[in-house]
Design a protein around this motif. Structure first.
Motif, PDB file in Angstrom:
ATOM      1  N   GLY A 146       0.937  -1.243  -0.012  1.00 50.39           N
ATOM      2  CA  GLY A 146       0.019   0.066  -0.170  1.00 50.39           C
ATOM      3  C   GLY A 146       0.786   0.995  -0.143  1.00 50.39           C
ATOM      4  O   GLY A 146       0.329   2.513   0.666  1.00 50.39           O
ATOM      5  N   VAL A 147       2.045   1.346  -0.679  1.00 46.92           N
ATOM      6  CA  VAL A 147       2.936   2.488  -0.797  1.00 46.92           C
ATOM      7  C   VAL A 147       2.839   2.864  -2.017  1.00 46.92           C
ATOM      8  O   VAL A 147       3.319   2.246  -3.157  1.00 46.92           O
ATOM      9  CB  VAL A 147       4.040   2.065  -0.086  1.00 46.92           C
ATOM     10  CG1 VAL A 147       5.326   3.183  -0.490  1.00 46.92           C
ATOM     11  CG2 VAL A 147       4.014   1.789   1.142  1.00 46.92           C
ATOM     12  N   GLU A 148       2.928   4.181  -2.370  1.00 50.37           N
ATOM     13  CA  GLU A 148       3.064   4.748  -3.699  1.00 50.37           C
ATOM     14  C   GLU A 148       4.469   5.137  -3.663  1.00 50.37           C
ATOM     15  O   GLU A 148       4.958   6.152  -2.997  1.00 50.37           O
ATOM     16  CB  GLU A 148       2.065   6.043  -4.077  1.00 50.37           C
ATOM     17  CG  GLU A 148       0.710   5.610  -4.348  1.00 50.37           C
ATOM     18  CD  GLU A 148      -0.258   6.944  -4.549  1.00 50.37           C
ATOM     19  OE1 GLU A 148       0.220   7.938  -5.021  1.00 50.37           O
ATOM     20  OE2 GLU A 148      -1.418   6.384  -4.727  1.00 50.37           O
ATOM     21  N   ILE A 149       5.359   4.729  -4.553  1.00 51.14           N
ATOM     22  CA  ILE A 149       6.751   5.188  -4.857  1.00 51.14           C
ATOM     23  C   ILE A 149       6.917   6.248  -5.699  1.00 51.14           C
ATOM     24  O   ILE A 149       6.443   6.584  -6.815  1.00 51.14           O
ATOM     25  CB  ILE A 149       7.592   3.833  -5.470  1.00 51.14           C
ATOM     26  CG1 ILE A 149       7.525   2.672  -4.498  1.00 51.14           C
ATOM     27  CG2 ILE A 149       9.019   4.483  -5.662  1.00 51.14           C
ATOM     28  CD1 ILE A 149       8.025   3.013  -3.129  1.00 51.14           C
ATOM     29  N   ASP A 150       7.654   7.579  -5.009  1.00 53.44           N
ATOM     30  CA  ASP A 150       8.012   8.517  -5.923  1.00 53.44           C
ATOM     31  C   ASP A 150       8.892   8.409  -6.843  1.00 53.44           C
ATOM     32  O   ASP A 150       8.592   9.029  -8.038  1.00 53.44           O
ATOM     33  CB  ASP A 150       8.126   9.678  -4.949  1.00 53.44           C
ATOM     34  CG  ASP A 150       6.928   9.955  -3.843  1.00 53.44           C
ATOM     35  OD1 ASP A 150       5.962  10.401  -4.301  1.00 53.44           O
ATOM     36  OD2 ASP A 150       7.313   9.914  -2.459  1.00 53.44           O
ATOM     37  N   HIS A 151       9.980   7.963  -6.623  1.00 50.95           N
ATOM     38  CA  HIS A 151      10.881   7.897  -7.488  1.00 50.95           C
ATOM     39  C   HIS A 151      11.693   6.490  -7.206  1.00 50.95           C
ATOM     40  O   HIS A 151      11.800   5.998  -6.136  1.00 50.95           O
ATOM     41  CB  HIS A 151      11.690   8.967  -7.833  1.00 50.95           C
ATOM     42  CG  HIS A 151      12.608   9.358  -6.779  1.00 50.95           C
ATOM     43  ND1 HIS A 151      12.291  10.239  -5.857  1.00 50.95           N
ATOM     44  CD2 HIS A 151      13.773   8.895  -6.235  1.00 50.95           C
ATOM     45  CE1 HIS A 151      13.408  10.374  -4.697  1.00 50.95           C
ATOM     46  NE2 HIS A 151      14.204   9.675  -5.104  1.00 50.95           N
ATOM     47  N   VAL A 152      12.406   6.122  -8.297  1.00 52.95           N
ATOM     48  CA  VAL A 152      13.122   4.710  -8.152  1.00 52.95           C
ATOM     49  C   VAL A 152      14.750   5.241  -8.637  1.00 52.95           C
ATOM     50  O   VAL A 152      14.853   6.027  -9.474  1.00 52.95           O
ATOM     51  CB  VAL A 152      12.885   3.818  -9.097  1.00 52.95           C
ATOM     52  CG1 VAL A 152      13.841   2.602  -8.913  1.00 52.95           C
ATOM     53  CG2 VAL A 152      11.535   3.577  -8.843  1.00 52.95           C
ATOM     54  N   LEU A 153      15.711   5.152  -7.827  1.00 54.02           N
ATOM     55  CA  LEU A 153      16.922   5.494  -8.029  1.00 54.02           C
ATOM     56  C   LEU A 153      17.826   4.064  -8.242  1.00 54.02           C
ATOM     57  O   LEU A 153      17.869   3.230  -7.345  1.00 54.02           O
ATOM     58  CB  LEU A 153      17.719   5.928  -6.985  1.00 54.02           C
ATOM     59  CG  LEU A 153      19.387   6.726  -7.127  1.00 54.02           C
ATOM     60  CD1 LEU A 153      19.231   7.650  -8.241  1.00 54.02           C
ATOM     61  CD2 LEU A 153      19.867   7.174  -5.980  1.00 54.02           C
ATOM     62  N   VAL A 154      18.266   3.858  -9.621  1.00 53.50           N
ATOM     63  CA  VAL A 154      18.768   2.781  -9.963  1.00 53.50           C
ATOM     64  C   VAL A 154      20.247   2.973 -10.191  1.00 53.50           C
ATOM     65  O   VAL A 154      20.899   3.802 -10.855  1.00 53.50           O
ATOM     66  CB  VAL A 154      18.274   2.406 -11.360  1.00 53.50           C
ATOM     67  CG1 VAL A 154      18.786   0.790 -11.838  1.00 53.50           C
ATOM     68  CG2 VAL A 154      16.804   2.260 -11.332  1.00 53.50           C
ATOM     69  N   PHE A 155      21.129   2.180  -9.418  1.00 55.59           N
ATOM     70  CA  PHE A 155      22.447   1.991  -9.545  1.00 55.59           C
ATOM     71  C   PHE A 155      23.175   1.369 -10.711  1.00 55.59           C
ATOM     72  O   PHE A 155      22.774   0.011 -10.749  1.00 55.59           O
ATOM     73  CB  PHE A 155      23.315   1.533  -8.141  1.00 55.59           C
ATOM     74  CG  PHE A 155      23.170   2.681  -6.966  1.00 55.59           C
ATOM     75  CD1 PHE A 155      24.269   3.149  -6.675  1.00 55.59           C
ATOM     76  CD2 PHE A 155      22.108   2.815  -6.340  1.00 55.59           C
ATOM     77  CE1 PHE A 155      24.370   4.053  -5.436  1.00 55.59           C
ATOM     78  CE2 PHE A 155      22.008   3.612  -5.236  1.00 55.59           C
ATOM     79  CZ  PHE A 155      23.038   4.334  -4.751  1.00 55.59           C
ATOM     80  N   ALA A 156      23.443   1.979 -11.653  1.00 55.50           N
ATOM     81  CA  ALA A 156      23.615   1.248 -12.974  1.00 55.50           C
ATOM     82  C   ALA A 156      24.877   1.701 -13.898  1.00 55.50           C
ATOM     83  O   ALA A 156      24.421   2.603 -14.404  1.00 55.50           O
ATOM     84  CB  ALA A 156      22.427   1.440 -13.864  1.00 55.50           C
ATOM     85  N   GLN A 157      25.968   1.246 -13.568  1.00 55.36           N
ATOM     86  CA  GLN A 157      27.097   1.696 -14.167  1.00 55.36           C
ATOM     87  C   GLN A 157      26.902   1.644 -15.893  1.00 55.36           C
ATOM     88  O   GLN A 157      26.333   0.870 -16.402  1.00 55.36           O
ATOM     89  CB  GLN A 157      28.448   0.825 -14.072  1.00 55.36           C
ATOM     90  CG  GLN A 157      29.024   1.300 -12.654  1.00 55.36           C
ATOM     91  CD  GLN A 157      29.794   2.420 -12.509  1.00 55.36           C
ATOM     92  OE1 GLN A 157      29.764   3.121 -13.778  1.00 55.36           O
ATOM     93  NE2 GLN A 157      30.555   2.919 -11.617  1.00 55.36           N
ATOM     94  N   SER A 158      27.263   2.684 -16.484  1.00 54.75           N
ATOM     95  CA  SER A 158      27.140   2.902 -17.791  1.00 54.75           C
ATOM     96  C   SER A 158      28.605   2.086 -18.459  1.00 54.75           C
ATOM     97  O   SER A 158      28.714   2.099 -19.626  1.00 54.75           O
ATOM     98  CB  SER A 158      27.287   4.238 -18.498  1.00 54.75           C
ATOM     99  OG  SER A 158      28.011   5.099 -18.035  1.00 54.75           O
TER     100      SER A 158
END
Length: 289
Positions: A146-158
């Motif tokens: 029952g939680v709305e996630i505001d944003h997702v931070l993805v650790f993803a090396q390019s």
């Protein structure tokens, strides 16, 4: 400003009614450099080395509503923790979810975290990347609690394989266009000290942290991905665009930087990938170089 504090999504912010969509982006809230107590966000660790400073990683990880390691990202997370001192490592929370097809994680590491109480979700579908499937599982999980996630931070090396980097950008499109997650949830990719996200057609106001705009090695870019951007107009950049088409084989705005203003505005007719340097995530020593 919307509930997530960093983006005004789907609602005009121009003072008067707009014919196009307008967004506001506050980077300092995404990277937790100012109070973000009201934010509900998720952190995902993909299968690439984690390079950011321990103080930043610990703060952003422990503050997340949902903490996920994705397949080999669990191995990367475990390695990162093992390189910390016991004092720094103390108090770092466990992942809430471990997902993936589990072809990049050892059975030993998987069992280690399962025994600690972490929930492991096997996602064997080969039609999607583990990153894409992780966002799907995040959506299921956030709905279940029952939680709305505001944003997702993805650790993803390019760094590394170009096809995987492009696959991560593809997932940004899928998240938005296929509604893998709540339409109000925004997804950011963090590689070293570079933060990237999609700018949808419309008007955007991006708040630029002082330490970014004043840094001698700061940079930003506007890249058309998947289609030509017929028109792009900006303010706040050293080299601004004025109704400029952007396309590969002609002009793209790479290696741009800031003019010292505290905000950059972007008006774009088509989707652009925005990237910018956030030096503080690497720690005080590296960010000062």
């Amino acid at each position: 400003m919307s509930a997530n504090g960093s983006i005004d999504n789907r609602r005009p912010q121009c003072g008067t009614p707009c014919a196009v969509k307008c967004w506001k982006w506050n980077v300092t809230q995404v990277t937790m450099q100012q109070s973000a107590a009201a934010l509900k966000y998720a952190v995902l660790i993909l299968n690439r080395p984690i390079s950011q400073h321990h103080s930043f990683v610990k703060r952003i990880w422990n503050g997340a509503t949902v903490k996920m390691t994705v397949d080999g990202g669990t191995k990367q997370w475990d390695k990162y923790l093992n390189n910390m001192s016991e004092e720094v490592k103390k108090g770092i929370k466990l992942p809430d979810l471990i997902t993936g097809d589990f072809d990049s994680i050892t059975e030993e590491i998987l069992e280690k975290y399962k025994k600690k109480g972490c929930k492991a979700i096997h996602t064997p579908d080969q039609d999607h990347t583990d990153f894409t499937k992780a966002l799907m599982e995040l959506n299921i999980h956030s709905n279940s609690i029952g939680v709305e996630i505001d944003h997702v931070l993805v650790f993803a090396q390019s760094s590394g394989r170009l096809d995987q980097t492009l696959g991560n950008i593809q997932t940004l499109f899928l998240a938005r266009d296929k509604k893998l997650i709540n339409p109000d949830t925004k997804v950011y990719l963090l590689s070293d000290d570079a933060l990237s996200w999609l700018l949808s057609p419309g008007d955007h106001v991006i708040t630029i942290p002082e330490e970014t705009r004043s840094h001698k090695n700061s940079w930003c870019s506007l890249i058309p991905i998947g289609e030509v951007c017929q028109l792009a107009t900006t303010t706040g950049l050293k080299w601004n665009l004025d109704n400029q088409p952007l396309m590969f084989g002609d002009i793209v705005s790479t290696s741009n930087t800031f003019d010292g203003s505290d905000k950059v505005t972007v008006k774009c007719s088509n989707t652009l990938l925005w990237s910018m340097r956030i030096p503080t995530v690497m720690g005080p020593e590296k960010s000062s170089h």
